[in-house]
Design a protein around this motif. Structure first.
Motif, PDB file in Angstrom:
ATOM      1  N   ALA A   1     -59.173  -4.747  38.020  1.00 27.94           N
ATOM      2  CA  ALA A   1     -58.416  -5.115  36.820  1.00 27.94           C
ATOM      3  C   ALA A   1     -57.814  -6.524  36.883  1.00 27.94           C
ATOM      4  CB  ALA A   1     -57.328  -4.075  36.557  1.00 27.94           C
ATOM      5  N   PRO A   2     -57.163  -6.938  37.988  1.00 27.18           N
ATOM      6  CA  PRO A   2     -56.601  -8.301  37.998  1.00 27.18           C
ATOM      7  C   PRO A   2     -57.656  -9.387  37.799  1.00 27.18           C
ATOM      8  CG  PRO A   2     -55.650  -6.978  39.761  1.00 27.18           C
ATOM      9  CD  PRO A   2     -56.776  -6.176  39.203  1.00 27.18           C
ATOM     10  N   LEU A   3     -58.799  -9.257  38.451  1.00 27.38           N
ATOM     11  CA  LEU A   3     -59.853 -10.254  38.290  1.00 27.38           C
ATOM     12  C   LEU A   3     -60.386 -10.250  36.866  1.00 27.38           C
ATOM     13  CD1 LEU A   3     -61.801 -12.378  39.403  1.00 27.38           C
ATOM     14  CD2 LEU A   3     -63.282 -10.513  40.178  1.00 27.38           C
ATOM     15  N   MET A   4     -60.585  -9.072  36.289  1.00 28.79           N
ATOM     16  CA  MET A   4     -61.085  -8.993  34.920  1.00 28.79           C
ATOM     17  C   MET A   4     -60.088  -9.630  33.941  1.00 28.79           C
ATOM     18  SD  MET A   4     -64.090  -7.672  35.124  1.00 28.79           S
ATOM     19  CE  MET A   4     -64.327  -8.372  36.785  1.00 28.79           C
ATOM     20  N   ALA A   5     -58.791  -9.445  34.202  1.00 28.88           N
ATOM     21  CA  ALA A   5     -57.769 -10.067  33.344  1.00 28.88           C
ATOM     22  C   ALA A   5     -57.811 -11.586  33.473  1.00 28.88           C
ATOM     23  CB  ALA A   5     -56.388  -9.529  33.723  1.00 28.88           C
ATOM     24  N   GLN A   6     -58.015 -12.093  34.692  1.00 27.29           N
ATOM     25  CA  GLN A   6     -58.135 -13.543  34.880  1.00 27.29           C
ATOM     26  C   GLN A   6     -59.331 -14.100  34.112  1.00 27.29           C
ATOM     27  OE1 GLN A   6     -58.083 -13.391  39.306  1.00 27.29           O
ATOM     28  NE2 GLN A   6     -56.562 -15.032  39.152  1.00 27.29           N
ATOM     29  N   LEU A   7     -60.446 -13.403  34.162  1.00 31.79           N
ATOM     30  CA  LEU A   7     -61.636 -13.855  33.447  1.00 31.79           C
ATOM     31  C   LEU A   7     -61.403 -13.838  31.942  1.00 31.79           C
ATOM     32  CD1 LEU A   7     -64.362 -11.999  35.529  1.00 31.79           C
ATOM     33  CD2 LEU A   7     -64.091 -14.486  35.364  1.00 31.79           C
ATOM     34  N   ALA A   8     -60.768 -12.787  31.439  1.00 32.04           N
ATOM     35  CA  ALA A   8     -60.492 -12.702  30.006  1.00 32.04           C
ATOM     36  C   ALA A   8     -59.603 -13.859  29.562  1.00 32.04           C
ATOM     37  CB  ALA A   8     -59.835 -11.368  29.671  1.00 32.04           C
ATOM     38  N   THR A   9     -58.586 -14.171  30.359  1.00 28.76           N
ATOM     39  CA  THR A   9     -57.687 -15.285  30.027  1.00 28.76           C
ATOM     40  C   THR A   9     -58.433 -16.611  30.047  1.00 28.76           C
ATOM     41  OG1 THR A   9     -55.779 -14.108  30.943  1.00 28.76           O
ATOM     42  CG2 THR A   9     -55.591 -16.495  30.734  1.00 28.76           C
ATOM     43  N   ALA A  10     -59.266 -16.818  31.061  1.00 29.33           N
ATOM     44  CA  ALA A  10     -60.023 -18.076  31.158  1.00 29.33           C
ATOM     45  C   ALA A  10     -60.987 -18.229  29.990  1.00 29.33           C
ATOM     46  CB  ALA A  10     -60.785 -18.110  32.481  1.00 29.33           C
ATOM     47  N   LEU A  11     -61.673 -17.165  29.619  1.00 28.10           N
ATOM     48  CA  LEU A  11     -62.609 -17.236  28.492  1.00 28.10           C
ATOM     49  C   LEU A  11     -61.880 -17.556  27.202  1.00 28.10           C
ATOM     50  CD1 LEU A  11     -64.862 -14.156  29.389  1.00 28.10           C
ATOM     51  CD2 LEU A  11     -65.581 -16.551  29.374  1.00 28.10           C
ATOM     52  N   ALA A  12     -60.739 -16.921  26.973  1.00 29.58           N
ATOM     53  CA  ALA A  12     -59.972 -17.178  25.751  1.00 29.58           C
ATOM     54  C   ALA A  12     -59.430 -18.599  25.728  1.00 29.58           C
ATOM     55  CB  ALA A  12     -58.838 -16.173  25.636  1.00 29.58           C
ATOM     56  N   ARG A  13     -59.019 -19.112  26.888  1.00 29.65           N
ATOM     57  CA  ARG A  13     -58.454 -20.459  26.962  1.00 29.65           C
ATOM     58  C   ARG A  13     -59.507 -21.530  26.750  1.00 29.65           C
ATOM     59  NH1 ARG A  13     -56.916 -20.215  31.869  1.00 29.65           N
ATOM     60  NH2 ARG A  13     -58.586 -21.448  32.795  1.00 29.65           N
ATOM     61  N   ARG A  14     -60.724 -21.282  27.215  1.00 28.41           N
ATOM     62  CA  ARG A  14     -61.732 -22.335  27.245  1.00 28.41           C
ATOM     63  C   ARG A  14     -62.711 -22.290  26.077  1.00 28.41           C
ATOM     64  NH1 ARG A  14     -62.192 -24.832  32.304  1.00 28.41           N
ATOM     65  NH2 ARG A  14     -64.406 -25.221  31.943  1.00 28.41           N
ATOM     66  N   SER A  15     -62.684 -21.218  25.282  1.00 34.98           N
ATOM     67  CA  SER A  15     -63.614 -21.139  24.163  1.00 34.98           C
ATOM     68  C   SER A  15     -62.976 -20.369  23.006  1.00 34.98           C
ATOM     69  CB  SER A  15     -64.914 -20.442  24.582  1.00 34.98           C
ATOM     70  OG  SER A  15     -65.745 -20.245  23.464  1.00 34.98           O
ATOM     71  N   PRO A  16     -62.877 -20.984  21.820  1.00 33.87           N
ATOM     72  CA  PRO A  16     -62.326 -20.271  20.663  1.00 33.87           C
ATOM     73  C   PRO A  16     -63.107 -19.008  20.331  1.00 33.87           C
ATOM     74  CG  PRO A  16     -62.571 -22.626  20.208  1.00 33.87           C
ATOM     75  CD  PRO A  16     -63.268 -22.363  21.495  1.00 33.87           C
ATOM     76  N   ARG A  17     -64.377 -18.985  20.686  1.00 33.96           N
ATOM     77  CA  ARG A  17     -65.220 -17.837  20.369  1.00 33.96           C
ATOM     78  C   ARG A  17     -64.723 -16.564  21.043  1.00 33.96           C
ATOM     79  NH1 ARG A  17     -71.544 -17.497  22.240  1.00 33.96           N
ATOM     80  NH2 ARG A  17     -71.971 -15.368  21.542  1.00 33.96           N
ATOM     81  N   TYR A  18     -64.068 -16.697  22.186  1.00 27.72           N
ATOM     82  CA  TYR A  18     -63.671 -15.536  22.965  1.00 27.72           C
ATOM     83  C   TYR A  18     -62.199 -15.173  22.797  1.00 27.72           C
ATOM     84  CZ  TYR A  18     -68.159 -16.482  25.167  1.00 27.72           C
ATOM     85  OH  TYR A  18     -69.502 -16.700  25.402  1.00 27.72           O
ATOM     86  N   ARG A  19     -61.509 -15.788  21.851  1.00 24.92           N
ATOM     87  CA  ARG A  19     -60.091 -15.478  21.655  1.00 24.92           C
ATOM     88  C   ARG A  19     -59.917 -14.230  20.808  1.00 24.92           C
ATOM     89  NH1 ARG A  19     -58.531 -21.770  20.413  1.00 24.92           N
ATOM     90  NH2 ARG A  19     -58.833 -22.482  22.579  1.00 24.92           N
TER      91      ARG A  19
END
Length: 302
Positions: free
Chosen positions: A284-302
């Motif tokens: 879960a912690p790693l998956m949360a980090q990935l979700a945050t990084a994707l949302a931060r780096r691409s509007p498509r994933y927000r």
């Protein structure tokens, strides 16, 4: 080894039975060769020469000698013979049909599987096995999800199965335990995965609700040439996920990994690393980090 037994062993990929031994040796000679470890027991009533490797082919033929009739391989043993046995399993799995007993013994597990016409194939090595699609779906139904997807990915990567053939095979298993889970995993299977851990990480990303990553994503240098590959990657967001296994220990490997990490950083990538604790423990912690990084780096994933 005396000629009659040598010829029998050659036909059976190195396995031979007590009955075949006693056709040209005495029982005392048999015991002496076992005590001296010249011959090694495979299963009850079956042996191999100490110099021969207990390959899957040998073990399947030894299983037939022990059971008393030829039997086809199934499950992990069949997957090994068919080229997609990516999960270690010391047990030899064979099919005895529904009418014979299936007592487990000496790392030999007979299975009472219902076999349809065409479910069993004989390989060029003269070893019988459940066919690739039946084998892959049987394993997908009976293994936990984290182990089943690596098998399906490997079956596709080996060219032993196609997505269409697996989907068709699933329909023959309707109503059996685990079929709904297997059907969902067949839809996720991808031939591009290069290791069981990559397959497991992809499944964890799916379960966490992340966008599907690309397996073995090629990454280009400033000149447009492919220089690196990521185990999993989201190209638009420039986020990658790599698995660090036991082979990443050691000073030389650490130096190589640091150079690789710096190469990605210079080109604007965020690359995260998973270990066995993430995959088999708490992802879960790693998956949360990935979700945050994707949302931060691409509007498509927000």
């Amino acid at each position: 080894m005396r000629s009659p037994l040598r010829y029998a062993a050659a036909r059976q990929h190195g396995a031979f039975s007590t009955r075949q031994i006693l056709s040209c040796y005495t029982r005392d000679e048999l015991r002496a060769r076992v005590r001296s470890q010249q011959w090694k027991r495979v299963f009850t009533g079956s042996y191999r020469h100490a110099g021969s490797e207990p390959t899957a082919r040998l073990r399947v033929h030894a299983a037939g000698l022990s059971i008393g009739r030829p039997v086809p391989a199934c499950l992990h043993t069949a997957a090994e013979l068919l080229g997609f046995g990516v999960l270690d399993d010391p047990v030899t799995h064979v099919v005895v049909g529904t009418a014979l007993p299936c007592t487990r013994r000496d790392e030999l597990w007979p299975h009472q599987l219902l076999i349809r016409p065409g479910d069993v194939t004989t390989l060029r090595c003269a070893t019988a096995t459940t066919d690739a699609n039946r084998t892959a779906v049987d394993l997908a139904r009976t293994l936990r999800r984290l182990d089943a997807l690596p098998i399906l990915d490997a079956a596709l990567a080996a060219g032993a199965c196609t997505p269409e053939a697996l989907a068709a095979e699933i329909e023959h298993h309707t109503g059996l335990p685990g079929v709904r889970r297997a059907r969902a995993l067949v839809d996720l299977a991808d031939a591009r995965a290069e290791s069981p851990q990559e397959s497991r990480m992809r499944l964890l990303c799916h379960d966490a609700g992340l966008p599907p990553p690309t397996p073995q994503l090629p990454v280009r240098d400033d000149g447009g040439r492919v220089r690196r590959w990521l185990d999993l990657g989201w190209e638009e967001a420039k986020v990658g996920l790599e698995y660090d296994g036991a082979d990443h220990d050691g000073a030389a490997r650490r130096r190589s990994d640091r150079r690789r990490q710096n190469w990605f950083t210079d080109r604007g990538w965020d690359v995260y690393h998973a270990t066995d604790a993430d995959v088999f423990g708490n992802p879960a912690p790693l998956m949360a980090q990935l979700a945050t990084a994707l949302a931060r780096r691409s509007p498509r994933y927000r």
